[in-house]
Design a protein around this motif. Structure first.
Motif, short mmCIF file in Angstrom:
data_model
loop_
_atom_site.label_atom_id
_atom_site.label_comp_id
_atom_site.label_asym_id
_atom_site.label_seq_id
_atom_site.Cartn_x
_atom_site.Cartn_y
_atom_site.Cartn_z
N ASP A 97 1.12 -0.73 -0.08
CA ASP A 97 0.21 -0.10 -0.12
C ASP A 97 1.04 1.18 -0.40
N ILE A 98 1.76 1.02 0.57
CA ILE A 98 2.99 2.64 0.41
C ILE A 98 4.10 1.87 0.62
N ALA A 99 5.02 2.89 -0.26
CA ALA A 99 6.65 2.49 -0.17
C ALA A 99 7.65 3.89 0.17
N ILE A 100 8.09 3.68 0.92
CA ILE A 100 8.75 4.27 1.61
C ILE A 100 10.12 4.66 1.17
N ALA A 101 11.00 5.47 0.25
CA ALA A 101 12.07 5.00 -0.30
C ALA A 101 13.46 6.26 0.41
N ASN A 102 14.01 5.45 0.32
CA ASN A 102 15.54 6.36 0.95
C ASN A 102 16.86 6.64 0.03
N GLY A 103 17.35 7.49 -0.46
CA GLY A 103 18.75 7.41 -0.63
C GLY A 103 18.93 7.12 -2.52
N ARG A 104 20.40 7.71 -2.76
CA ARG A 104 19.96 7.05 -3.76
C ARG A 104 19.95 6.10 -5.04
N ALA A 105 20.05 4.90 -3.98
CA ALA A 105 19.82 3.30 -4.39
C ALA A 105 18.47 3.19 -5.12
N SER A 106 17.75 3.31 -4.35
CA SER A 106 16.14 3.29 -4.25
C SER A 106 15.49 4.25 -5.42
N LEU A 107 16.84 5.28 -5.98
CA LEU A 107 15.13 6.37 -7.61
C LEU A 107 14.70 5.22 -8.59
N PRO A 108 15.93 4.39 -8.59
CA PRO A 108 15.38 3.42 -9.97
C PRO A 108 14.01 2.71 -9.69
N PHE A 109 13.87 2.74 -8.96
CA PHE A 109 12.56 1.53 -8.26
C PHE A 109 11.78 2.21 -8.05
N SER A 110 12.06 3.26 -7.27
CA SER A 110 10.71 4.26 -6.34
C SER A 110 10.26 4.85 -7.58
N THR A 111 11.23 5.43 -8.49
CA THR A 111 10.59 6.38 -9.74
C THR A 111 9.54 5.59 -10.56
N ARG A 112 9.46 3.78 -10.74
CA ARG A 112 8.85 3.50 -11.24
C ARG A 112 7.50 2.22 -10.49
N LEU A 113 7.84 2.33 -9.69
CA LEU A 113 7.14 1.74 -8.06
C LEU A 113 4.97 2.29 -8.77
N LYS A 114 4.78 3.34 -9.10
CA LYS A 114 3.95 3.74 -8.91
C LYS A 114 3.20 2.77 -10.68
N HIS A 115 4.05 2.58 -11.69
CA HIS A 115 4.19 2.57 -13.37
C HIS A 115 3.79 0.17 -12.62
N TRP A 116 4.51 0.26 -11.81
CA TRP A 116 4.90 -1.53 -11.77
C TRP A 116 3.49 -1.91 -11.21
N SER A 117 3.29 -0.87 -10.06
CA SER A 117 1.92 -1.40 -8.93
C SER A 117 0.68 -1.39 -9.68
N GLY A 118 0.83 -0.66 -10.42
CA GLY A 118 -0.49 -0.16 -11.24
C GLY A 118 -1.61 0.68 -10.52
N GLY A 119 -0.78 1.95 -9.86
CA GLY A 119 -1.56 2.62 -9.14
C GLY A 119 -1.73 2.27 -8.09
#
Length: 324
Positions: free
Chosen positions: A77-99
């Motif tokens: 339901d919620i993803a809390i991302a932090n740090g440079r390494a998380s960005l390739p994933f957190s920027t795509r999570l909305k798309h991957w999870s279908g919103g």
């Protein structure tokens, strides 16, 4: 956004303690407000891709090392991302999870903010946007219950130490500050004098960022001063030191340690370092204005203030925006 309880929350980081604790601190604050289950995701890229810029990590899930946690369905339901390494994933999570996933990014991501539902940076970073909620300092895991729990294994040992107990939290060299051996010797002289004048005890802990020469200088000067110095071996007494302290001294370089110390409600004094503080000056000015900290010039001071509760404030904002 309709969700069922308990909420599922991921923390998404590279596993470094300071980075992960910020994400866990916010997740645990949300969990105190509503039923939630927290899953820790630690991302480790294959050695070949470890130093690649994020702009070239087009297929980040395929670039993860075998020991890394997977970022795949079922999404939270919620993803809390932090740090440079998380960005390739957190920027795509909305798309991957279908919103499905509400994506929260901590700190300043230095990228297009529209990829996230909410960005929670430190106030002194000056990030502005409709989906930005800035806080003073950084999220942390400090609660009275956690401090008592973490202090339990050390309680007998700490109880033998004379009061006042003075916790000294040493950071390290950064872009804004320097911690040379000479700087460390100056700090050690100030700390030793304060402990000896008060008749109390020292509780000192180092950061992994503390340079070896500075660490050696501090240990040499403070050897024989009543109290405890954690040498990095065995269980980390960091939370126990915060719980046992009557005074807390923090080097100026660390946002995390300053915010954690201020969350205790105990007198916090800032140890000056060499260098130009830059945006850190705004952080320290804000903490002083809040009444949480004062500069340290060799004399311990006592005062009271309302503990910093920015993590709880951020948690309430996440839930309010998610449910709006």
């Amino acid at each position: 956004m309709a969700v069922n309880l308990p909420l599922s929350i991921w923390t998404v980081t590279d596993g470094r303690v300071g980075i992960e604790n910020q994400a866990l601190g916010l997740a645990e604050a949300i969990q105190r407000l509503t039923p939630a289950e927290i899953t820790t995701k630690r991302l480790r890229f294959q050695h070949l891709f470890d130093r690649w810029p994020n702009a070239l990590r087009f297929w980040p899930r395929a670039m993860l090392a075998d020991a890394s946690d997977r970022i795949e369905a079922p999404f939270p339901d919620i993803a809390i991302a932090n740090g440079r390494a998380s960005l390739p994933f957190s920027t795509r999570l909305k798309h991957w999870s279908g919103g499905r996933t509400y994506v929260v990014q901590l700190q300043d991501p230095r990228t297009d903010l529209s990829a996230f539902d909410l960005v929670i940076p430190p106030l002194h970073d000056g990030v502005i946007g409709p989906n930005v909620f800035s806080i003073l300092g950084s999220p942390n895991r400090i609660t009275s219950e956690r401090l008592e729990q973490e202090a339990a294994p050390f309680r007998t040992q700490l109880a033998e130490l004379a009061r006042p107990r003075i916790a000294v939290l040493i950071g390290g060299r950064s872009k804004a500050y320097d911690m040379s051996a000479a700087t460390a010797e100056r700090l050690a002289d100030q700390v030793a004098q304060a402990v000896e004048t008060s008749g109390g005890s020292l509780l000192l802990t180092f950061s992994r960022r503390t340079p070896g020469a500075a660490r050696a200088a501090l240990m040499a000067r403070l050897d024989g001063v009543p109290g405890l110095i954690w040498d990095g071996e065995g269980p980390n007494p960091y939370f126990a030191f915060l719980e046992a302290a009557d005074h807390i001294l923090v080097t100026a370089d660390s946002v995390n340690m300053a915010a954690e110390a201020a969350a205790t409600g105990k007198p916090v004094q800032i140890l000056a370092l060499d260098g130009d503080g830059g945006k850190f000056d705004a952080l320290h000015a804000a903490l002083q204005s809040r009444g949480a900290t004062r500069p340290f010039s060799g004399t311990l001071e006592s005062w009271t203030y309302a503990p910093l509760t920015e993590t709880d404030r951020a948690a309430r904002e996440v839930l309010a925006r998610m449910r709006a």
